[in-house]
Design a protein around this motif. Sequence first.
Motif, PDB file in Angstrom:
ATOM      1  N   ALA A  31       0.809  -1.319   0.019  1.00  0.00           N
ATOM      2  CA  ALA A  31      -0.174  -0.103  -0.168  1.00  0.00           C
ATOM      3  C   ALA A  31       0.941   1.293   0.151  1.00  0.00           C
ATOM      4  O   ALA A  31       0.434   2.436  -0.581  1.00  0.00           O
ATOM      5  CB  ALA A  31      -0.754  -0.056   1.156  1.00  0.00           C
ATOM      6  N   MET A  32       1.819   0.975   0.764  1.00  0.00           N
ATOM      7  CA  MET A  32       2.836   2.263   0.720  1.00  0.00           C
ATOM      8  C   MET A  32       3.515   2.422  -0.736  1.00  0.00           C
ATOM      9  O   MET A  32       3.419   3.664  -1.102  1.00  0.00           O
ATOM     10  CB  MET A  32       3.898   1.998   1.992  1.00  0.00           C
ATOM     11  N   LEU A  33       4.016   1.495  -1.241  1.00  0.00           N
ATOM     12  CA  LEU A  33       4.761   1.555  -2.543  1.00  0.00           C
ATOM     13  C   LEU A  33       3.725   2.006  -3.536  1.00  0.00           C
ATOM     14  O   LEU A  33       4.100   3.102  -4.044  1.00  0.00           O
ATOM     15  CB  LEU A  33       5.194   0.344  -3.052  1.00  0.00           C
ATOM     16  N   LEU A  34       2.607   1.631  -3.460  1.00  0.00           N
ATOM     17  CA  LEU A  34       1.686   1.959  -4.762  1.00  0.00           C
ATOM     18  C   LEU A  34       1.152   3.215  -4.500  1.00  0.00           C
ATOM     19  O   LEU A  34       0.995   4.332  -5.404  1.00  0.00           O
ATOM     20  CB  LEU A  34       0.156   0.919  -4.862  1.00  0.00           C
ATOM     21  N   GLY A  35       1.060   3.724  -3.123  1.00  0.00           N
ATOM     22  CA  GLY A  35       0.572   4.957  -2.628  1.00  0.00           C
ATOM     23  C   GLY A  35       1.490   6.166  -2.975  1.00  0.00           C
ATOM     24  O   GLY A  35       1.460   7.193  -3.383  1.00  0.00           O
ATOM     25  N   ILE A  36       2.714   5.682  -3.060  1.00  0.00           N
ATOM     26  CA  ILE A  36       3.922   6.734  -3.109  1.00  0.00           C
ATOM     27  C   ILE A  36       4.233   7.154  -4.810  1.00  0.00           C
ATOM     28  O   ILE A  36       3.905   8.135  -5.409  1.00  0.00           O
ATOM     29  CB  ILE A  36       5.423   6.159  -2.925  1.00  0.00           C
ATOM     30  N   VAL A  37       3.703   6.218  -5.741  1.00  0.00           N
ATOM     31  CA  VAL A  37       3.824   5.999  -6.961  1.00  0.00           C
ATOM     32  C   VAL A  37       2.559   7.008  -7.467  1.00  0.00           C
ATOM     33  O   VAL A  37       2.658   8.070  -8.053  1.00  0.00           O
ATOM     34  CB  VAL A  37       3.522   4.952  -7.901  1.00  0.00           C
ATOM     35  N   ILE A  38       1.451   6.562  -6.657  1.00  0.00           N
ATOM     36  CA  ILE A  38       0.247   7.405  -7.491  1.00  0.00           C
ATOM     37  C   ILE A  38       0.371   8.829  -6.768  1.00  0.00           C
ATOM     38  O   ILE A  38       0.040   9.852  -7.441  1.00  0.00           O
ATOM     39  CB  ILE A  38      -1.058   6.783  -6.815  1.00  0.00           C
ATOM     40  N   ALA A  39       0.876   9.148  -5.347  1.00  0.00           N
ATOM     41  CA  ALA A  39       1.070  10.370  -4.933  1.00  0.00           C
ATOM     42  C   ALA A  39       1.973  11.312  -6.061  1.00  0.00           C
ATOM     43  O   ALA A  39       1.739  12.610  -5.808  1.00  0.00           O
ATOM     44  CB  ALA A  39       1.452  10.371  -3.474  1.00  0.00           C
ATOM     45  N   ILE A  40       2.970  10.673  -6.392  1.00  0.00           N
ATOM     46  CA  ILE A  40       3.682  11.431  -7.098  1.00  0.00           C
ATOM     47  C   ILE A  40       3.091  12.196  -8.397  1.00  0.00           C
ATOM     48  O   ILE A  40       3.076  13.195  -8.731  1.00  0.00           O
ATOM     49  CB  ILE A  40       4.933  10.702  -7.735  1.00  0.00           C
ATOM     50  N   LEU A  41       2.264  11.225  -9.025  1.00  0.00           N
ATOM     51  CA  LEU A  41       1.538  11.728 -10.115  1.00  0.00           C
ATOM     52  C   LEU A  41       0.428  12.676  -9.737  1.00  0.00           C
ATOM     53  O   LEU A  41       0.370  13.618 -10.465  1.00  0.00           O
ATOM     54  CB  LEU A  41       0.750  10.250 -10.773  1.00  0.00           C
ATOM     55  N   LEU A  42      -0.373  12.324  -8.644  1.00  0.00           N
ATOM     56  CA  LEU A  42      -1.260  13.556  -8.187  1.00  0.00           C
ATOM     57  C   LEU A  42      -0.634  14.691  -7.815  1.00  0.00           C
ATOM     58  O   LEU A  42      -1.264  15.718  -8.076  1.00  0.00           O
ATOM     59  CB  LEU A  42      -1.997  12.854  -7.065  1.00  0.00           C
ATOM     60  N   ALA A  43       0.649  14.569  -7.071  1.00  0.00           N
ATOM     61  CA  ALA A  43       1.419  15.983  -6.776  1.00  0.00           C
ATOM     62  C   ALA A  43       1.838  16.689  -8.119  1.00  0.00           C
ATOM     63  O   ALA A  43       1.741  18.121  -8.022  1.00  0.00           O
ATOM     64  CB  ALA A  43       2.476  15.697  -6.037  1.00  0.00           C
ATOM     65  N   ILE A  44       2.377  16.134  -8.922  1.00  0.00           N
ATOM     66  CA  ILE A  44       2.668  16.698 -10.376  1.00  0.00           C
ATOM     67  C   ILE A  44       1.288  17.288 -10.795  1.00  0.00           C
ATOM     68  O   ILE A  44       1.220  18.459 -11.443  1.00  0.00           O
ATOM     69  CB  ILE A  44       3.075  15.783 -11.133  1.00  0.00           C
ATOM     70  N   ALA A  45       0.205  16.390 -11.055  1.00  0.00           N
ATOM     71  CA  ALA A  45      -1.099  16.941 -11.493  1.00  0.00           C
ATOM     72  C   ALA A  45      -1.345  18.138 -10.755  1.00  0.00           C
ATOM     73  O   ALA A  45      -2.100  19.128 -11.319  1.00  0.00           O
ATOM     74  CB  ALA A  45      -2.001  15.944 -11.401  1.00  0.00           C
ATOM     75  N   LYS A  46      -1.408  18.068  -9.613  1.00  0.00           N
ATOM     76  CA  LYS A  46      -1.796  19.437  -8.677  1.00  0.00           C
ATOM     77  C   LYS A  46      -1.141  20.563  -8.952  1.00  0.00           C
ATOM     78  O   LYS A  46      -1.631  21.570  -9.035  1.00  0.00           O
ATOM     79  CB  LYS A  46      -1.958  19.040  -7.284  1.00  0.00           C
ATOM     80  N   MET A  47       0.338  20.438  -9.235  1.00  0.00           N
ATOM     81  CA  MET A  47       1.026  21.441  -9.423  1.00  0.00           C
ATOM     82  C   MET A  47       1.141  21.972 -10.826  1.00  0.00           C
ATOM     83  O   MET A  47       1.465  23.212 -10.881  1.00  0.00           O
ATOM     84  CB  MET A  47       2.545  21.111  -9.146  1.00  0.00           C
ATOM     85  N   ASN A  48       0.519  21.117 -11.690  1.00  0.00           N
ATOM     86  CA  ASN A  48       0.640  21.645 -13.219  1.00  0.00           C
ATOM     87  C   ASN A  48      -0.457  22.397 -13.393  1.00  0.00           C
ATOM     88  O   ASN A  48      -0.442  23.250 -14.525  1.00  0.00           O
ATOM     89  CB  ASN A  48       0.690  20.151 -14.024  1.00  0.00           C
ATOM     90  N   ASN A  49      -1.577  22.488 -12.742  1.00  0.00           N
ATOM     91  CA  ASN A  49      -2.540  23.461 -13.107  1.00  0.00           C
ATOM     92  C   ASN A  49      -3.423  22.914 -14.273  1.00  0.00           C
ATOM     93  O   ASN A  49      -4.087  23.618 -14.613  1.00  0.00           O
ATOM     94  CB  ASN A  49      -2.361  24.719 -13.015  1.00  0.00           C
ATOM     95  N   SER A  50      -3.189  21.523 -14.838  1.00  0.00           N
ATOM     96  CA  SER A  50      -3.815  21.216 -16.024  1.00  0.00           C
ATOM     97  C   SER A  50      -5.162  21.031 -15.745  1.00  0.00           C
ATOM     98  O   SER A  50      -5.232  19.759 -14.661  1.00  0.00           O
ATOM     99  CB  SER A  50      -2.896  20.248 -16.752  1.00  0.00           C
TER     100      SER A  50
END
Lengths: 221, 240
Positions: A31-50
């Motif tokens: 759960a931690m490993l998958l959570g980290i991978v998804i969180a990286i994507l979500l954080a990029i999505a949030k910061m990109n303002n797309s």
Amino acid sequence: MEYEFHWNIVFQKMPELLSGAFVTLHVSVLAMLLGIVIAILLAIAKMNNSKPFCYVATVWVEIARNTPALFQIYMAYFGLGAFGIHLSPYVAVLSALVFINAGYLTETFRGGFQSIPSTQYSASKSLGMTSIQTYRYIILPQMLRRIYHPMTNQFVWSILMSSLGILVGMSELSGTTQRLQSLSFRTLEFFIVAAVMYFIITKLVLFGASLLSRRLFKGEI
Amino acid sequence: MISVQNVHKSFGDLEVLKGVSLDVPNGEVLSVIGGSGSGKSTLLYCINAIETINSGKILVDDVDVHSKDTNKDKLRQKLGMVFQHFNAFPHMTVLENAALAPRIVKKMSKEEAIEIAKKELEHVGLGDKFDVYPTRMSGGQQQRLAIARALAMKPDFMLLDEVTSALDPELVGEVLDTLRLLADEGMTMICVTHEMGFARDVSDRVAYFHQGVIAEIGEAKQVITEPQNPLTQKFLSKVR
Ligand SMILES: Nc1ncnc2c1ncn2[C@@H]1O[C@H](COP(=O)(O)OP(=O)(O)OP(=O)(O)O)[C@@H](O)[C@H]1O
Ligand SMILES: [Mg+2]
């Protein structure tokens, strides 16, 4: 009438408890490993303002952080079940934990990233470093130091929250304890031993994390 | 030589550089003075392509800085830059700070990079601080580290943006001494500064910036002690 402790039965069942503990660790690590991978994507999505991505990420983070873990697990197991999607207890708990970990870690990563002052970028740029070198040598190492402890805490939290697997009949440590005590009626003994096992697991994880951090981060910040 | 030719630069509607032209031949030390917001820092950022320009041209040794075909990372190796704000890499020791870019940008061997870094750190008087982390050092030491880190890349030019203005007064001297040393060694420098004594004594020429244009430029002593332009006179009478 005083309660009489009988520990023998618990020790006889130790192999089963240990295999339950193994499942607990297993599901938390995954759960931690998958959570980290998804969180990286979500954080990029949030910061990109797309727009669409940012919107999905925001909704994800808000739900994950502001609803109980119990609710997430019920939704994954019974909620999806109502729509004909039947997850095994293991997969249901795993998905719920991944969902929550990703939500919390998104904010951790975003905060870690934004806490690096922009002067660090101009400094490394002015030395002729490429963007990739700037991230590799300057930004990510500093970010990792800042998110390390929140990540460790999230991992410990996952281990403890996986005990909610008891509610959907998962055979991790709590579920196993529940089944064994109902067969033997030694409720208190089994749950005390389980609690001690959780305590030992989380302490070992924290100890390992602090050893690792001393090897990884020689500098101070 | 650094050659700035009629450069215009805007941030949105705000025009910060309104046609700046300037030639800095090799070996010269030019000080840039001027009021807050007059565009001094922006000019330095444009020279090493951290900022883009709207029109005009900047040549560094005949390379057009803002041309699409110019490799900016490569170009910046020639231009050492030190900023007003401390920006040592806090997760690395002093020695690692200075050795990093020679190793990963210039692809030197680790031994070579460390040798050069040590030499430049000794040069600025940090020979006893190799294994210290920068956050443990004073502002003056951190700025000298920034200078050594830039020098370790063996730049042909140094751009210095008010490197003493974030320092406590008693630490200004040690950093100015370091710059003086570089000037004596013949380094070509553009120093944005509020230190009029430094501008007068160390630089060859001084340029006074006013609202995005160079209002006056000339021989250092002359501009500081007998400015011709009334705007320069007014500015200098205020900072004295
Ligand atoms: N990245 C930016 N975006 C928008 N405006 C900017 C930016 N950088 C600078 N400016 C503006 O451009 C103008 C000139 O800034 P600049 O930093 O070049 O001035 P300066 O002469 O260096 O002043 P100081 O002595 O205060 O450092 C200022 O009004 C500033 O607010
Ligand atoms: Mg400035």
